[in-house]
Motif scaffolding. Structure first.
Motif, PDB file in Angstrom:
ATOM      1  N   THR A  84       0.814  -1.221   0.000  1.00  0.00           N
ATOM      2  CA  THR A  84       0.000   0.000   0.000  1.00  0.00           C
ATOM      3  C   THR A  84       0.846   1.269   0.000  1.00  0.00           C
ATOM      4  OG1 THR A  84      -1.788  -1.206   1.089  1.00  0.00           O
ATOM      5  CG2 THR A  84      -1.902   1.198   1.152  1.00  0.00           C
ATOM      6  N   PRO A  85       1.837   1.391   0.894  1.00  0.00           N
ATOM      7  CA  PRO A  85       2.672   2.600   0.802  1.00  0.00           C
ATOM      8  C   PRO A  85       3.451   2.675  -0.520  1.00  0.00           C
ATOM      9  CG  PRO A  85       3.173   1.363   2.812  1.00  0.00           C
ATOM     10  CD  PRO A  85       2.160   0.592   2.044  1.00  0.00           C
ATOM     11  N   TRP A  86       3.843   1.517  -1.020  1.00  0.00           N
ATOM     12  CA  TRP A  86       4.548   1.460  -2.299  1.00  0.00           C
ATOM     13  C   TRP A  86       3.657   2.052  -3.388  1.00  0.00           C
ATOM     14  CZ3 TRP A  86       7.314  -3.702  -3.822  1.00  0.00           C
ATOM     15  CH2 TRP A  86       7.992  -3.555  -5.024  1.00  0.00           C
ATOM     16  N   ALA A  87       2.400   1.626  -3.420  1.00  0.00           N
ATOM     17  CA  ALA A  87       1.469   2.124  -4.434  1.00  0.00           C
ATOM     18  C   ALA A  87       1.186   3.612  -4.255  1.00  0.00           C
ATOM     19  CB  ALA A  87       0.162   1.328  -4.375  1.00  0.00           C
ATOM     20  N   LEU A  88       1.006   4.035  -3.019  1.00  0.00           N
ATOM     21  CA  LEU A  88       0.666   5.445  -2.765  1.00  0.00           C
ATOM     22  C   LEU A  88       1.856   6.381  -2.906  1.00  0.00           C
ATOM     23  CD1 LEU A  88      -1.816   5.002   0.205  1.00  0.00           C
ATOM     24  CD2 LEU A  88      -2.341   5.606  -2.166  1.00  0.00           C
ATOM     25  N   SER A  89       3.065   5.838  -2.804  1.00  0.00           N
ATOM     26  CA  SER A  89       4.249   6.699  -2.934  1.00  0.00           C
ATOM     27  C   SER A  89       4.375   7.294  -4.334  1.00  0.00           C
ATOM     28  CB  SER A  89       5.513   5.929  -2.572  1.00  0.00           C
ATOM     29  OG  SER A  89       5.794   4.929  -3.534  1.00  0.00           O
ATOM     30  N   ARG A  90       3.700   6.700  -5.298  1.00  0.00           N
ATOM     31  CA  ARG A  90       3.677   7.279  -6.654  1.00  0.00           C
ATOM     32  C   ARG A  90       3.026   8.660  -6.656  1.00  0.00           C
ATOM     33  NH1 ARG A  90       1.217   2.348 -10.250  1.00  0.00           N
ATOM     34  NH2 ARG A  90       3.114   1.102 -10.358  1.00  0.00           N
ATOM     35  N   TYR A  91       2.109   8.859  -5.711  1.00  0.00           N
ATOM     36  CA  TYR A  91       1.344  10.091  -5.666  1.00  0.00           C
ATOM     37  C   TYR A  91       1.856  11.060  -4.601  1.00  0.00           C
ATOM     38  CZ  TYR A  91      -1.622   6.953  -8.265  1.00  0.00           C
ATOM     39  OH  TYR A  91      -2.078   6.046  -9.184  1.00  0.00           O
ATOM     40  N   SER A  92       2.212  10.510  -3.443  1.00  0.00           N
ATOM     41  CA  SER A  92       2.639  11.377  -2.344  1.00  0.00           C
ATOM     42  C   SER A  92       3.305  10.536  -1.259  1.00  0.00           C
ATOM     43  CB  SER A  92       1.416  12.103  -1.775  1.00  0.00           C
ATOM     44  OG  SER A  92       1.683  12.641  -0.514  1.00  0.00           O
ATOM     45  N   TRP A  93       4.450  10.988  -0.777  1.00  0.00           N
ATOM     46  CA  TRP A  93       5.095  10.281   0.329  1.00  0.00           C
ATOM     47  C   TRP A  93       4.261  10.413   1.588  1.00  0.00           C
ATOM     48  CZ3 TRP A  93       6.391  12.734   4.778  1.00  0.00           C
ATOM     49  CH2 TRP A  93       6.470  14.126   4.744  1.00  0.00           C
ATOM     50  N   LEU A  94       3.524  11.518   1.705  1.00  0.00           N
ATOM     51  CA  LEU A  94       2.671  11.724   2.872  1.00  0.00           C
ATOM     52  C   LEU A  94       1.536  10.695   2.904  1.00  0.00           C
ATOM     53  CD1 LEU A  94       2.258  13.513   5.331  1.00  0.00           C
ATOM     54  CD2 LEU A  94       0.868  15.019   3.917  1.00  0.00           C
ATOM     55  N   LEU A  95       0.939  10.418   1.743  1.00  0.00           N
ATOM     56  CA  LEU A  95      -0.099   9.374   1.668  1.00  0.00           C
ATOM     57  C   LEU A  95       0.468   8.009   2.031  1.00  0.00           C
ATOM     58  CD1 LEU A  95      -2.163  10.202  -1.551  1.00  0.00           C
ATOM     59  CD2 LEU A  95      -2.954  10.236   0.816  1.00  0.00           C
ATOM     60  N   ALA A  96       1.688   7.739   1.603  1.00  0.00           N
ATOM     61  CA  ALA A  96       2.322   6.459   1.919  1.00  0.00           C
ATOM     62  C   ALA A  96       2.522   6.311   3.428  1.00  0.00           C
ATOM     63  CB  ALA A  96       3.659   6.343   1.183  1.00  0.00           C
TER      64      ALA A  96
ATOM     65  N   ALA B 202      -4.332  -4.889   0.652  1.00  0.00           N
ATOM     66  CA  ALA B 202      -3.327  -5.820   0.121  1.00  0.00           C
ATOM     67  C   ALA B 202      -3.614  -6.159  -1.338  1.00  0.00           C
ATOM     68  CB  ALA B 202      -3.292  -7.096   0.970  1.00  0.00           C
ATOM     69  N   VAL B 203      -4.852  -6.499  -1.642  1.00  0.00           N
ATOM     70  CA  VAL B 203      -5.206  -6.903  -3.014  1.00  0.00           C
ATOM     71  C   VAL B 203      -5.103  -5.722  -3.974  1.00  0.00           C
ATOM     72  CG1 VAL B 203      -7.093  -7.726  -4.481  1.00  0.00           C
ATOM     73  CG2 VAL B 203      -6.634  -8.848  -2.310  1.00  0.00           C
ATOM     74  N   ILE B 204      -5.707  -4.600  -3.605  1.00  0.00           N
ATOM     75  CA  ILE B 204      -5.712  -3.442  -4.507  1.00  0.00           C
ATOM     76  C   ILE B 204      -4.295  -2.948  -4.769  1.00  0.00           C
ATOM     77  CG2 ILE B 204      -6.417  -1.016  -4.700  1.00  0.00           C
ATOM     78  CD1 ILE B 204      -8.984  -1.890  -3.082  1.00  0.00           C
ATOM     79  N   ALA B 205      -3.504  -2.832  -3.727  1.00  0.00           N
ATOM     80  CA  ALA B 205      -2.135  -2.334  -3.904  1.00  0.00           C
ATOM     81  C   ALA B 205      -1.278  -3.323  -4.681  1.00  0.00           C
ATOM     82  CB  ALA B 205      -1.510  -2.041  -2.540  1.00  0.00           C
ATOM     83  N   ALA B 206      -1.437  -4.620  -4.410  1.00  0.00           N
ATOM     84  CA  ALA B 206      -0.646  -5.621  -5.135  1.00  0.00           C
ATOM     85  C   ALA B 206      -0.944  -5.566  -6.633  1.00  0.00           C
ATOM     86  CB  ALA B 206      -0.933  -7.019  -4.589  1.00  0.00           C
ATOM     87  N   TRP B 207      -2.212  -5.430  -6.987  1.00  0.00           N
ATOM     88  CA  TRP B 207      -2.557  -5.359  -8.411  1.00  0.00           C
ATOM     89  C   TRP B 207      -2.070  -4.064  -9.051  1.00  0.00           C
ATOM     90  CZ3 TRP B 207      -3.768  -9.023 -11.687  1.00  0.00           C
ATOM     91  CH2 TRP B 207      -4.268 -10.227 -11.183  1.00  0.00           C
ATOM     92  N   SER B 208      -1.896  -3.010  -8.256  1.00  0.00           N
ATOM     93  CA  SER B 208      -1.476  -1.754  -8.867  1.00  0.00           C
ATOM     94  C   SER B 208       0.039  -1.615  -9.018  1.00  0.00           C
ATOM     95  CB  SER B 208      -2.047  -0.566  -8.086  1.00  0.00           C
ATOM     96  OG  SER B 208      -1.316  -0.300  -6.944  1.00  0.00           O
ATOM     97  N   VAL B 209       0.831  -2.333  -8.196  1.00  0.00           N
ATOM     98  CA  VAL B 209       2.278  -2.114  -8.268  1.00  0.00           C
ATOM     99  C   VAL B 209       3.101  -3.360  -8.585  1.00  0.00           C
ATOM    100  CG1 VAL B 209       2.321  -0.078  -6.793  1.00  0.00           C
ATOM    101  CG2 VAL B 209       2.573  -2.320  -5.762  1.00  0.00           C
TER     102      VAL B 209
ATOM    103  N   ALA C 162       2.442 -12.049  -9.047  1.00  0.00           N
ATOM    104  CA  ALA C 162       2.504 -11.721  -7.621  1.00  0.00           C
ATOM    105  C   ALA C 162       1.133 -11.282  -7.118  1.00  0.00           C
ATOM    106  CB  ALA C 162       3.534 -10.631  -7.372  1.00  0.00           C
ATOM    107  N   ALA C 163       0.425 -10.502  -7.913  1.00  0.00           N
ATOM    108  CA  ALA C 163      -0.911 -10.056  -7.525  1.00  0.00           C
ATOM    109  C   ALA C 163      -1.873 -11.243  -7.427  1.00  0.00           C
ATOM    110  CB  ALA C 163      -1.425  -9.027  -8.518  1.00  0.00           C
ATOM    111  N   VAL C 164      -1.724 -12.222  -8.316  1.00  0.00           N
ATOM    112  CA  VAL C 164      -2.562 -13.431  -8.242  1.00  0.00           C
ATOM    113  C   VAL C 164      -2.270 -14.176  -6.945  1.00  0.00           C
ATOM    114  CG1 VAL C 164      -2.937 -15.719  -9.264  1.00  0.00           C
ATOM    115  CG2 VAL C 164      -2.918 -13.691 -10.719  1.00  0.00           C
ATOM    116  N   LEU C 165      -0.992 -14.312  -6.595  1.00  0.00           N
ATOM    117  CA  LEU C 165      -0.631 -14.987  -5.344  1.00  0.00           C
ATOM    118  C   LEU C 165      -1.198 -14.250  -4.126  1.00  0.00           C
ATOM    119  CD1 LEU C 165       3.058 -16.035  -6.061  1.00  0.00           C
ATOM    120  CD2 LEU C 165       1.036 -17.503  -5.958  1.00  0.00           C
ATOM    121  N   VAL C 166      -1.138 -12.925  -4.142  1.00  0.00           N
ATOM    122  CA  VAL C 166      -1.708 -12.144  -3.043  1.00  0.00           C
ATOM    123  C   VAL C 166      -3.218 -12.349  -2.991  1.00  0.00           C
ATOM    124  CG1 VAL C 166      -2.163  -9.790  -2.217  1.00  0.00           C
ATOM    125  CG2 VAL C 166       0.136 -10.425  -2.991  1.00  0.00           C
ATOM    126  N   SER C 167      -3.863 -12.367  -4.131  1.00  0.00           N
ATOM    127  CA  SER C 167      -5.312 -12.583  -4.176  1.00  0.00           C
ATOM    128  C   SER C 167      -5.677 -13.950  -3.615  1.00  0.00           C
ATOM    129  CB  SER C 167      -5.828 -12.441  -5.608  1.00  0.00           C
ATOM    130  OG  SER C 167      -5.593 -11.133  -6.090  1.00  0.00           O
TER     131      SER C 167
END
Length: 127
Positions: free
Chosen positions: A24-36, A79-86, A91-96
């Motif tokens: 999740t922080p990995w995915a959100l860091s694309r937009y803002s470190w504060l969001l992460a 976990a699922v949403i962030a895995a599929w986005s980054v 890997a996203a299938v395994l997380v799902s």
């Protein structure tokens, strides 16, 4: 109702939470470190502070079982949403699959958390 033995569910839940805490922080860091950073605080901090009595040894702020379930669902969805986005598709299938297994194994614990007659196994009757 007696608290179910949830060792397998706990292991799967913890693995899913770890994925959420990383992806999740990995995915959100694309937009803002504060969001992460905020995501880490929410995903780790809320369950650490709010818990259902009998579910954890230490309860800081007691909440009903439904709140604990919602916090777990938040982690699983993250976990699922962030895995599929980054992460790559495999890997996203395994997380799902991990999250699906977690949902299946959590059923007994969630039934216990929602019950009105909740016992932990440590409760004793002194009648």
């Amino acid at each position: 109702m007696e608290k179910p033995d949830d060792r397998i569910a706990s292991a799967l839940r913890f693995a899913s939470e770890l994925v959420a805490w990383v992806a999740t922080p990995w995915a959100l860091s694309r937009y803002s470190w504060l969001l992460a950073v905020l995501a880490v605080v929410v995903l780790i901090g809320l369950p650490a502070v709010f818990s259902t009595p009998g579910d954890k040894a230490q309860v800081v702020i007691p909440v009903p079982g439904a709140v604990t379930i919602l916090l777990v669902l938040l982690q699983l969805a993250a976990a699922v949403i962030a895995a599929w986005s980054v992460w790559p598709g495999y890997a996203a299938v395994l997380v799902s699959l991990l999250v699906a297994a977690t949902l299946v194994t959590e059923r007994h614990r969630w039934r216990w958390l929602l019950s009105t007659d909740r016992r932990t196994g440590q409760d004793q009757d002194y009648d």
